[in-house]
Scaffold this motif. Structure first.
Motif, PDB file in Angstrom:
ATOM      1  N   ASP A  99     -48.494 -49.735 -58.853  1.00  0.00           N
ATOM      2  CA  ASP A  99     -46.935 -50.770 -58.772  1.00  0.00           C
ATOM      3  C   ASP A  99     -46.381 -49.946 -58.094  1.00  0.00           C
ATOM      4  OD1 ASP A  99     -47.180 -48.425 -62.180  1.00  0.00           O
ATOM      5  OD2 ASP A  99     -47.556 -47.754 -59.313  1.00  0.00           O
ATOM      6  N   ILE A 100     -44.723 -50.625 -58.139  1.00  0.00           N
ATOM      7  CA  ILE A 100     -43.549 -49.553 -57.274  1.00  0.00           C
ATOM      8  C   ILE A 100     -42.724 -49.921 -58.073  1.00  0.00           C
ATOM      9  CG2 ILE A 100     -43.075 -51.884 -56.364  1.00  0.00           C
ATOM     10  CD1 ILE A 100     -43.290 -50.147 -53.098  1.00  0.00           C
ATOM     11  N   ARG A 101     -42.335 -48.572 -57.871  1.00  0.00           N
ATOM     12  CA  ARG A 101     -40.532 -48.201 -58.649  1.00  0.00           C
ATOM     13  C   ARG A 101     -39.189 -48.486 -57.664  1.00  0.00           C
ATOM     14  NH1 ARG A 101     -44.618 -46.464 -62.228  1.00  0.00           N
ATOM     15  NH2 ARG A 101     -44.189 -46.148 -63.725  1.00  0.00           N
ATOM     16  N   LYS A 142     -45.979 -48.929 -51.163  1.00  0.00           N
ATOM     17  CA  LYS A 142     -46.851 -47.797 -51.796  1.00  0.00           C
ATOM     18  C   LYS A 142     -48.903 -48.107 -50.867  1.00  0.00           C
ATOM     19  CE  LYS A 142     -48.273 -46.548 -55.886  1.00  0.00           C
ATOM     20  NZ  LYS A 142     -48.099 -46.215 -57.929  1.00  0.00           N
ATOM     21  N   LYS A 143     -49.383 -47.678 -51.061  1.00  0.00           N
ATOM     22  CA  LYS A 143     -50.934 -48.353 -50.578  1.00  0.00           C
ATOM     23  C   LYS A 143     -52.283 -47.487 -51.726  1.00  0.00           C
ATOM     24  CE  LYS A 143     -49.969 -49.028 -45.473  1.00  0.00           C
ATOM     25  NZ  LYS A 143     -50.553 -48.673 -44.339  1.00  0.00           N
ATOM     26  N   ASP A 144     -53.087 -47.983 -52.133  1.00  0.00           N
ATOM     27  CA  ASP A 144     -53.987 -47.614 -52.393  1.00  0.00           C
ATOM     28  C   ASP A 144     -55.077 -48.636 -52.072  1.00  0.00           C
ATOM     29  OD1 ASP A 144     -55.447 -47.189 -55.918  1.00  0.00           O
ATOM     30  OD2 ASP A 144     -55.997 -46.872 -54.333  1.00  0.00           O
ATOM     31  N   GLN A 145     -55.773 -47.707 -50.933  1.00  0.00           N
ATOM     32  CA  GLN A 145     -57.500 -48.422 -50.578  1.00  0.00           C
ATOM     33  C   GLN A 145     -56.882 -49.678 -49.357  1.00  0.00           C
ATOM     34  OE1 GLN A 145     -60.026 -48.019 -53.170  1.00  0.00           O
ATOM     35  NE2 GLN A 145     -60.442 -45.749 -52.856  1.00  0.00           N
ATOM     36  N   ARG A 146     -57.383 -50.559 -49.979  1.00  0.00           N
ATOM     37  CA  ARG A 146     -57.356 -51.625 -49.434  1.00  0.00           C
ATOM     38  C   ARG A 146     -55.726 -52.656 -49.951  1.00  0.00           C
ATOM     39  NH1 ARG A 146     -60.235 -55.968 -50.544  1.00  0.00           N
ATOM     40  NH2 ARG A 146     -61.543 -54.789 -52.618  1.00  0.00           N
ATOM     41  N   ILE A 147     -55.506 -52.426 -50.873  1.00  0.00           N
ATOM     42  CA  ILE A 147     -53.764 -52.659 -50.977  1.00  0.00           C
ATOM     43  C   ILE A 147     -52.878 -51.764 -50.863  1.00  0.00           C
ATOM     44  CG2 ILE A 147     -53.415 -53.407 -54.356  1.00  0.00           C
ATOM     45  CD1 ILE A 147     -55.901 -54.282 -54.542  1.00  0.00           C
ATOM     46  N   ALA A 148     -52.289 -52.603 -50.755  1.00  0.00           N
ATOM     47  CA  ALA A 148     -50.613 -52.029 -50.697  1.00  0.00           C
ATOM     48  C   ALA A 148     -49.619 -53.205 -50.987  1.00  0.00           C
ATOM     49  CB  ALA A 148     -50.560 -52.298 -49.131  1.00  0.00           C
ATOM     50  N   VAL A 149     -48.549 -52.784 -51.572  1.00  0.00           N
ATOM     51  CA  VAL A 149     -47.518 -53.348 -51.991  1.00  0.00           C
ATOM     52  C   VAL A 149     -45.985 -53.072 -51.452  1.00  0.00           C
ATOM     53  CG1 VAL A 149     -47.178 -51.743 -54.293  1.00  0.00           C
ATOM     54  CG2 VAL A 149     -45.967 -54.055 -54.698  1.00  0.00           C
ATOM     55  N   LEU A 207     -47.356 -58.174 -52.654  1.00  0.00           N
ATOM     56  CA  LEU A 207     -48.871 -57.605 -52.278  1.00  0.00           C
ATOM     57  C   LEU A 207     -49.357 -57.917 -51.199  1.00  0.00           C
ATOM     58  CD1 LEU A 207     -50.754 -56.109 -54.326  1.00  0.00           C
ATOM     59  CD2 LEU A 207     -51.834 -58.601 -54.377  1.00  0.00           C
ATOM     60  N   HIS A 208     -50.259 -57.274 -50.827  1.00  0.00           N
ATOM     61  CA  HIS A 208     -50.484 -57.313 -49.108  1.00  0.00           C
ATOM     62  C   HIS A 208     -52.391 -57.027 -49.747  1.00  0.00           C
ATOM     63  CE1 HIS A 208     -47.312 -57.724 -46.382  1.00  0.00           C
ATOM     64  NE2 HIS A 208     -46.849 -56.913 -47.950  1.00  0.00           N
ATOM     65  N   ILE A 209     -54.031 -57.244 -49.499  1.00  0.00           N
ATOM     66  CA  ILE A 209     -54.725 -57.362 -49.359  1.00  0.00           C
ATOM     67  C   ILE A 209     -54.930 -57.358 -48.596  1.00  0.00           C
ATOM     68  CG2 ILE A 209     -56.876 -57.490 -50.681  1.00  0.00           C
ATOM     69  CD1 ILE A 209     -55.561 -59.272 -53.074  1.00  0.00           C
ATOM     70  N   THR A 210     -56.110 -56.235 -47.542  1.00  0.00           N
ATOM     71  CA  THR A 210     -56.752 -56.363 -46.533  1.00  0.00           C
ATOM     72  C   THR A 210     -58.172 -56.265 -46.866  1.00  0.00           C
ATOM     73  OG1 THR A 210     -56.693 -53.630 -46.159  1.00  0.00           O
ATOM     74  CG2 THR A 210     -55.213 -54.897 -45.749  1.00  0.00           C
ATOM     75  N   GLU A 211     -59.001 -56.626 -45.352  1.00  0.00           N
ATOM     76  CA  GLU A 211     -60.429 -56.973 -45.761  1.00  0.00           C
ATOM     77  C   GLU A 211     -60.572 -57.650 -47.002  1.00  0.00           C
ATOM     78  OE1 GLU A 211     -60.915 -52.989 -43.644  1.00  0.00           O
ATOM     79  OE2 GLU A 211     -61.951 -53.222 -44.844  1.00  0.00           O
TER      80      GLU A 211
END
Lengths: 111, 116
Positions: free
Chosen positions: A49-51, A57-64, A75-79
């Motif tokens: 989530d993002i405010r 904001k990033k969390d491992q393979r996920i970014a927003v 939403l960005h999902i890598t690999e």
């Protein structure tokens, strides 16, 4: 009231590729933007989530990412991996109010 | 993370009967709980917002006399579908939000209701 548009409705990628899902919102007062992953027959699971005071904001393979001026977030999902296959929902809300969801994106990751 | 449970996970009932669905926050106190309805391959539609100790606020088009919501404690909210009919068959999902300034909502696993 708030309206959230989500695109695309379906997305197919090869394992290892990146996936991007985009949402736009209408109410400039919205300040909280979560993303949920829902597997078949299960409840939505918060993945990130993002405010509104943060642009990325990033969390491992996920970014927003959030662009308040344009009122859209992505939403960005890598690999990507086969286990990433699910329905993804974006949502928007103001502090303390109910979430308004987009229509969802069905992501299919093929190996 | 915070855990929200729902019971039952699925239920089949005859037309005209009432069904109660429970939503519990297991490891936090939920001042606000939300009830959603989801049809196959569709998004979540908010039915009502429930605050502990007060009457629920229903969304437009949701019959409050048909979908009775009770939020009697900080960890439990119930949804009762009264005089259920086949068109009430759906996936019902609750979510819970802790008090204070947090916006994060945690969802339950959902309840599949089938009305024959």
């Amino acid at each position: 009231g708030e309206n959230v548009e989500q695109h695309p409705s379906t997305l197919s990628v090869q394992e290892g590729d990146s996936a991007v899902i985009k949402c736009t919102y209408s109410d400039s007062a919205s300040n909280y933007f979560p993303w949920y992953k829902q597997e078949l027959g299960k409840g939505p699971q918060l993945i990130i989530d993002i405010r509104s005071n943060v642009g990325e904001k990033k969390d491992q393979r996920i970014a927003v990412t959030l662009n308040k001026t344009a009122k859209h977030f992505s939403l960005h999902i890598t690999e990507t991996q086969p286990e990433d296959s699910a329905v993804y929902f974006c949502a928007a809300s103001q502090a303390g109010t109910a979430l308004i969801f987009g229509k969802g994106t069905t992501l299919s990751v093929s190996s | 993370g915070a855990v929200v449970s729902q019971h039952p996970s699925w239920v089949i009932c005859k037309s005209g009967t009432s069904v109660k669905i429970e939503c519990r926050s297991l490891d936090f106190q939920a001042t606000t709980m939300f009830w959603y309805r989801q049809f196959p391959k569709q998004s979540l539609m908010l039915m009502a917002t429930s605050n502990e100790g007060s009457k629920a606020t229903y969304e437009q088009g949701v019959e409050k006399d048909k979908f009775l919501i009770n939020h009697a404690s900080l960890t439990l909210s119930t949804l009762t579908v009264t005089s259920a009919h086949p068109e009430d068959s759906s996936f019902y999902i609750c979510s819970a939000k802790a008090g204070g300034t947090t916006d994060t909502q945690y969802f339950g696993p959902g309840t599949r209701l089938t009305v024959l």
